[in-house]
Design an enzyme around this catalytic site. Structure first.
Site, mmCIF file in Angstrom:
data_model
loop_
_atom_site.group_PDB
_atom_site.id
_atom_site.type_symbol
_atom_site.label_atom_id
_atom_site.label_comp_id
_atom_site.label_asym_id
_atom_site.label_seq_id
_atom_site.Cartn_x
_atom_site.Cartn_y
_atom_site.Cartn_z
ATOM 1 N N ASP A 1 -10.733 6.676 0.492
ATOM 2 C CA ASP A 1 -10.065 7.692 1.328
ATOM 3 C C ASP A 1 -10.701 9.052 1.078
ATOM 4 O O ASP A 1 -10.127 9.896 0.372
ATOM 5 C CB ASP A 1 -8.568 7.764 0.972
ATOM 6 C CG ASP A 1 -7.853 6.441 1.196
ATOM 7 O OD1 ASP A 1 -7.976 5.886 2.299
ATOM 8 O OD2 ASP A 1 -7.186 5.967 0.258
ATOM 9 N N ASP B 1 -1.063 0.136 9.137
ATOM 10 C CA ASP B 1 -0.530 0.898 8.006
ATOM 11 C C ASP B 1 0.976 0.655 7.999
ATOM 12 O O ASP B 1 1.658 0.922 8.989
ATOM 13 C CB ASP B 1 -0.801 2.397 8.194
ATOM 14 C CG ASP B 1 -2.283 2.754 8.045
ATOM 15 O OD1 ASP B 1 -3.068 1.860 7.678
ATOM 16 O OD2 ASP B 1 -2.642 3.909 8.291
#
Ligand code: 1PR
Length: 597
Positions: A452, A294
């Site tokens: 998500d 990330d």
């Protein structure tokens, strides 16, 4: 071929090729092509049966140095990796700009990318198709990769039937997903070598990387060409060889050391002295272990690898700085060395920044792809965007820039949620969503949808109209059921759609793979959400990557034993060096789960 795809395809030509065709593809095809046809002799090339040939186009043995490789790049996808692999092996690249460059090549690599129809259209319009047939029929050193293998066949069913170069008997068809095998075929699989082929001598029983939905099948008519097959639902052609002509369905440039040795043996046949097809226990498609980075700018503006707890990436200090776990390029290189099967970069603030303004992210991809030879996925901010000067960028342009910078797959988060919502509301595929546009031009295998979701417990499954499941662990108030609410903008906004509904919708819209995160489990180290992974992997026939929650080696074996996930992704445990990738793989092997070693 659809006009939009054709335009995007043609505009994707590398600048040099574009320049050489600047008379425009359509006018080029009339007068210039006729001149070319007069010169080319193509005895067996069925593609060219209507062409009258007056004299041979002579293929000269070039006097150029042995270290030059000619590359046919028509700009449809990530050819940067092939370039990087060739350079890594010490060779220089000469780009094909005219058909004559093909005919004059000492050795030619054709890394076909994208879809069959637009590729053939460009090859036909530019005269490259005839030059390729001529070159190959003269048994000149040739290596086709992926679509570069398929185009040699008579035709393809991909958006077709579409005529191919016609050098090898057979039709390219789609994998059959009705027998339980996920399509696209993505990942590391084993070869069955059926004919001596020097370039495969280091492969032995080791895995190589495939990513495709279409394949060629062996038959009596083409058996003299087939040098290896691969089993996935059926036995398809993994490589062909005749004389100096080779082509592989897998990606050597993405197959780590094994793949590099395939390229090396093609580029430098004298390296064939050491025959060492040893070791390895590859027998089928391996489960993949993926390292995820990330990435975002910290408060000083440096791009760092960060990692959240349930998506909160800020330290629990007074300053609340962005957690910094290292530098993206360095970590990616390390994970490649450690045996990661794939590396994902998620630009986690891409939803609010314009990613093409985020040049450091593109640089990260460029640098990483220089010496990381496994697949790279990049996500974050893939959507249409209008900048402050009113200049509009389509999501296709954003994705193209990522592909050109070294990405093999792009991953779409928020924009896929909006596309799925609209599709479910109207029942109409507009063809205009980023997902549809990118998969149409680059193929579904290049498009991942990142989900998500957050768990929402309910007492009664009839409380919501979305798909609920009975959960393994009761909710805080003893709830037995839950649904998984999709979010956008990095988990900041919940949407009225469940992960189940989203997964099914994006599969129909053209997603090739699902990256399944879970906000509740992210960074917790307590294991993957098995209920969720099972729900989604049972709902779709494209590969599913389980993500979020890995904290120990047995979490990986659990997700592979209890669900049909194709891959497991982790971040925190690798960044914090708690569990090396190699230990995960050794443990999986011990548990009889096939992985690439
Ligand atoms: O919406 O198209 O711009 O894409 C944004 C992308 O960035 C999405 O793929 C989204 O998942 C990701 N993202 C956005 N915000 C965050 C965040 O953490 N604040 N990261 C974020 C998502 C989740 C995983 C993580 C696993 C494994 N990160 O990728 O790496 O949960 O972690 P673990 O092994 O430590 O548990 P768009």
């Amino acid at each position: 071929m659809e006009a939009a795809a054709a335009a995007a395809f043609a505009s994707g030509l590398c600048p040099s090729t574009r320049a050489s065709l600047s008379s425009s593809c359509s006018s080029y095809s009339s007068s210039s092509l006729l001149l070319l046809r007069d010169k080319v002799s193509l005895s067996n090339c069925s593609h060219c049966t209507n062409v009258k040939h007056s004299r041979n186009f002579s293929v000269r043995a070039s006097s150029s140095a042995d270290s030059v490789v000619t590359l046919l790049d028509y700009g449809a996808g990530n050819v940067r990796s092939v370039r990087n692999a060739i350079r890594h092996l010490g060779f220089d690249i000469k780009d094909v700009q005219t058909p004559e460059d093909i005919l004059n090549a000492d050795r030619l690599i054709f890394p076909g990318v994208g879809a069959f129809a637009p590729a053939m259209e460009v090859l036909n319009k530019t005269g490259m198709a005839e030059a390729l047939c001529s070159y190959i029929e003269k048994d000149r050193p040739f290596l086709g990769i992926c679509l570069g293998l398929q185009l040699l066949f008579e035709s393809s069913e991909e958006d077709g039937p579409i005529k191919g170069l016609g050098l090898i008997p057979g039709t390219i068809g789609r994998f059959d997903s009705s027998n339980g095998f996920r399509v696209p075929h993505i990942g590391w699989n084993a070869l069955q070598v059926t004919m001596d082929s020097e370039i495969l001598e280091d492969v032995g029983n080791r895995h190589v990387y495939f990513v495709h939905s279409y394949r060629a099948m062996p038959s009596d008519k083409n058996k003299e060409w087939v040098s290896s097959t691969c089993h996935y639902g059926d036995n398809f052609i993994a490589s062909i060889r005749r004389g100096n002509v080779h082509a592989v369905q897998f990606h050597p440039e993405k197959s780590g050391d094994v793949g590099l040795s395939v390229l090396r043996r093609f580029l430098n046949p004298s390296s064939n002295r050491t025959k060492k097809a040893d070791g390895g226990k590859a027998s089928k498609l391996a489960k993949r272990v993926i390292a995820c980075l990330d990435v975002r700018a910290n408060d000083k503006g440096d791009l760092v690898v960060t990692k959240g707890d349930q998506y909160d990436v800020r330290e629990q200090t007074k300053e609340k700085e962005v957690r910094n776990l290292g530098k993206p390029v360095e970590l990616a290189r390390q994970y490649y060395k450690d045996g990661a099967d794939e590396i994902s970069f998620l630009n986690i603030t891409g939803f609010r920044d314009f990613p093409l303004g985020d040049l450091p992210m593109l640089q990260v991809l460029r640098y990483t792809s220089e010496n990381v030879f496994v697949p790279l996925t990049v996500g974050g901010g893939i959507r249409d965007f209008t900048d402050s000067n009113g200049r509009h960028y389509s999501s296709l342009e954003v994705a193209s820039e990522y592909f050109r910078s070294g990405a093999d797959k792009i991953s779409i988060g928020s924009d896929a949620v909006y596309a799925a919502e609209e599709y479910l509301r109207t029942g109409v595929k507009t063809g205009k969503s980023s997902l549809e546009q990118i998969s149409r031009v680059y193929g579904i295998q290049a498009v991942v949808v990142s989900i998500d979701p957050r768990r929402v417990y309910v007492k009664n499954p009839n409380d919501v109209q979305l798909k609920t499941i009975k959960v393994s662990n009761l909710g805080p108030n003893g709830e037995e059921y839950a649904w998984y609410q999709c979010t956008v903008n990095g988990g900041r906004e919940g949407r009225p759609i469940g992960a189940y509904e989203l997964a099914k919708a994006v599969e129909e819209l053209g997603a090739g793979e699902i990256l399944l995160n879970c906000i509740d489990c992210d960074g917790q180290g307590k294991g993957f959400d098995i209920d969720l992974v099972k729900l989604i992997s049972d709902a779709v026939s494209i590969p599913v990557i389980a993500s979020s929650g890995a904290g120990a080696v047995d979490h990986f074996s659990e997700v592979f034993a209890k669900t049909d996930a194709s891959a497991a992704l982790a971040a925190g445990i690798f960044h914090r060096k708690e569990v090396p990738i190699q230990s995960v793989k050794e443990y999986l092997l011990k548990e009889n789960i096939e992985v690439r070693i």
